[in-house]
Write a protein that holds these residues in place. Sequence first.
Motif, mmCIF file in Angstrom:
data_model
loop_
_atom_site.group_PDB
_atom_site.id
_atom_site.type_symbol
_atom_site.label_atom_id
_atom_site.label_comp_id
_atom_site.label_asym_id
_atom_site.label_seq_id
_atom_site.Cartn_x
_atom_site.Cartn_y
_atom_site.Cartn_z
ATOM 1 N N PRO A 105 12.296 5.885 9.726
ATOM 2 C CA PRO A 105 10.732 4.209 9.227
ATOM 3 C C PRO A 105 11.772 2.999 9.470
ATOM 4 C CG PRO A 105 10.550 6.211 8.651
ATOM 5 C CD PRO A 105 11.672 6.178 9.232
ATOM 6 N N SER A 106 12.568 2.505 8.309
ATOM 7 C CA SER A 106 13.010 1.530 7.634
ATOM 8 C C SER A 106 13.632 0.983 8.520
ATOM 9 C CB SER A 106 14.194 2.024 7.114
ATOM 10 O OG SER A 106 15.279 2.454 7.190
ATOM 11 N N ARG A 107 14.469 1.828 9.773
ATOM 12 C CA ARG A 107 15.176 1.127 11.522
ATOM 13 C C ARG A 107 13.651 0.356 11.877
ATOM 14 N NH1 ARG A 107 20.264 3.958 12.716
ATOM 15 N NH2 ARG A 107 20.151 1.947 14.618
ATOM 16 N N ALA A 113 6.827 -3.589 14.490
ATOM 17 C CA ALA A 113 5.994 -3.962 14.311
ATOM 18 C C ALA A 113 5.834 -5.326 14.960
ATOM 19 C CB ALA A 113 6.043 -5.066 13.067
ATOM 20 N N ALA A 114 7.028 -5.603 16.297
ATOM 21 C CA ALA A 114 7.508 -6.757 17.057
ATOM 22 C C ALA A 114 6.877 -5.836 18.477
ATOM 23 C CB ALA A 114 8.716 -7.051 17.891
ATOM 24 N N ALA A 115 6.618 -4.704 18.436
ATOM 25 C CA ALA A 115 5.741 -4.155 19.523
ATOM 26 C C ALA A 115 4.210 -4.019 18.866
ATOM 27 C CB ALA A 115 5.973 -2.427 19.958
ATOM 28 N N VAL A 116 3.604 -3.757 17.949
ATOM 29 C CA VAL A 116 2.302 -4.428 17.682
ATOM 30 C C VAL A 116 1.858 -5.984 18.236
ATOM 31 C CG1 VAL A 116 0.413 -4.037 16.615
ATOM 32 C CG2 VAL A 116 1.723 -2.284 16.804
ATOM 33 N N GLY A 117 2.824 -6.764 18.251
ATOM 34 C CA GLY A 117 2.862 -8.221 17.417
ATOM 35 C C GLY A 117 2.182 -8.468 19.161
ATOM 36 N N GLY A 118 3.076 -7.896 19.888
ATOM 37 C CA GLY A 118 3.288 -8.210 21.526
ATOM 38 C C GLY A 118 2.288 -7.570 22.315
ATOM 39 N N MET A 119 1.202 -6.829 21.492
ATOM 40 C CA MET A 119 0.552 -6.471 22.270
ATOM 41 C C MET A 119 -1.215 -6.647 22.242
ATOM 42 S SD MET A 119 1.658 -2.445 23.255
ATOM 43 C CE MET A 119 0.570 -2.088 24.586
ATOM 44 N N TRP A 327 8.644 -12.473 12.312
ATOM 45 C CA TRP A 327 9.098 -13.111 10.998
ATOM 46 C C TRP A 327 8.203 -12.503 9.820
ATOM 47 C CZ3 TRP A 327 5.282 -15.955 8.402
ATOM 48 C CH2 TRP A 327 5.904 -16.577 7.296
ATOM 49 N N LEU A 328 7.219 -11.860 10.374
ATOM 50 C CA LEU A 328 6.349 -11.740 9.236
ATOM 51 C C LEU A 328 6.852 -10.406 8.262
ATOM 52 C CD1 LEU A 328 2.852 -12.000 10.820
ATOM 53 C CD2 LEU A 328 3.694 -13.292 8.881
ATOM 54 N N VAL A 329 7.242 -9.157 9.075
ATOM 55 C CA VAL A 329 7.743 -8.121 8.679
ATOM 56 C C VAL A 329 9.053 -8.684 8.052
ATOM 57 C CG1 VAL A 329 8.089 -6.208 9.247
ATOM 58 C CG2 VAL A 329 7.031 -7.135 10.496
ATOM 59 N N GLN A 330 9.646 -9.369 8.217
ATOM 60 C CA GLN A 330 10.616 -10.508 7.688
ATOM 61 C C GLN A 330 10.341 -10.874 6.534
ATOM 62 O OE1 GLN A 330 14.586 -10.780 9.522
ATOM 63 N NE2 GLN A 330 13.108 -11.415 10.920
ATOM 64 N N ARG A 331 8.901 -11.307 6.227
ATOM 65 C CA ARG A 331 8.998 -12.384 5.165
ATOM 66 C C ARG A 331 8.491 -11.482 3.863
ATOM 67 N NH1 ARG A 331 7.416 -14.372 0.932
ATOM 68 N NH2 ARG A 331 6.821 -16.995 1.227
ATOM 69 N N PHE A 332 7.592 -10.491 4.428
ATOM 70 C CA PHE A 332 6.653 -9.887 3.542
ATOM 71 C C PHE A 332 7.394 -8.085 3.183
ATOM 72 C CE2 PHE A 332 3.871 -13.105 4.538
ATOM 73 C CZ PHE A 332 2.537 -13.518 3.766
ATOM 74 N N THR A 333 8.220 -7.923 3.744
ATOM 75 C CA THR A 333 8.637 -6.632 3.442
ATOM 76 C C THR A 333 10.862 -6.851 3.789
ATOM 77 O OG1 THR A 333 9.037 -5.739 5.324
ATOM 78 C CG2 THR A 333 7.154 -5.600 4.916
ATOM 79 N N ARG A 334 11.265 -5.770 2.899
ATOM 80 C CA ARG A 334 12.766 -5.478 2.481
ATOM 81 C C ARG A 334 12.854 -5.273 4.608
ATOM 82 N NH1 ARG A 334 13.959 -2.489 -2.612
ATOM 83 N NH2 ARG A 334 12.227 -3.867 -4.058
#
Length: 416
Positions: A105-107, A113-119, A327-334
Amino acid sequence: MRRTRTGRLFVPPSPGEASRLTELLRRETVGGALLIGAAVVALVWANTPWRESYTALGALTVGPSALHLDLPLSAWAADGLLAIFFFVAGLELKREFVAGDLREPSRALLPVAAAVGGMVVPAALYAVINHADPEALAGWAVPVATDIAFALAVLAVIGRGLPVALRTFLLTLAVVDDLIAITIIAVVYTDTLAVGPLLLALIPIALFGALVQRRVRSPWLLLPLALLAWALVHASGVHATVAGVLLGFTVPVIRRSPGDGPGLAEHFEHRWRPISAGVAVPVFAFFAAGVTVVGAGFASTLADPVTVGVVVGLVAGKAIGVTGATWLVQRFTRAQLDESLGRLDVLGLALLGGIGFTVSLLVGELAFGGGTAADDHVKIGVVAASVLAAALATLVLRLSARRRPAHPNGEGAREA
């Protein structure tokens, strides 16, 4: 050996020649070239004085009517041959979930998330552009899909000097993208559902799964079960390509005995990828991409909201959705990108995601029906968007490669 009708001696290819051909077809650049070539041939033919012969070829009906399988060649390409593509996609999906990046999951978080945002963003942009036309809204899912074969082929051509992590990120993103697109096809674009055939289809799928779990590879046992499963899923009203995915999911990934060597999923993928890349996808592209663009109405077609929605969704929507979600995932998660990847790499990858050829064309046919004006607008939009996305991605990624610092030993970055 035998003689042809012209009297010439026909010499079948040697095992070595056949092996070299299949190895060639496994290369992403070759598969992408065949896909593009088939689409170009269809576009050219459909815009010549002989365009009616192209239409007649796609409408030619073959198959047993007693089994309700007397389908046009274009339908055989979309429902039949494309099931091979989705079978290979199913194998790749399972391999990623069991032994690939999606296993951790970490990788997997960032590319998922990018795939979901890109859809989500492409679908939303399409819906905004076509909000005034309820019929046009049926095509909201056209710009959500990324063509794995096409995108990886472009990356393979332009990937010199780019890190390997870029290809891994794109592959994971495209795999998740395909899984969501397959779900959309099964759920959203099933008009009528016949429960009986669908339940019966579970029997050959279960038998197929039982055999492959016992590491049975015999085509004499597996192919009849696969064909029966495909026919029953087709009869149920669910798009028949879903059968290919389900069959792919049953194949085990991990070897039963310890030691080096491929698992059965990798073995089947190795066997069937040349057929998928060399026959199934190019033939589908040939029958799906041929749309007439000559004539006085072409300018109005380009301005049609369906065409605009597809282009904006695939090009701008993918770029915004993938980069924004990353960007959002990097901003709000590790979760963080691989250290070898930069912002330009992510933008270039997002633009590559705008190449939505195979699945986007299929969704267009399912949403609007083949041969309709709206379907033709989808085809023009998908072709235009895919070419534009590939060109922009090439510019961005080549710029990234030029800006990338040389490797300490002077060799530069590994190729993607």
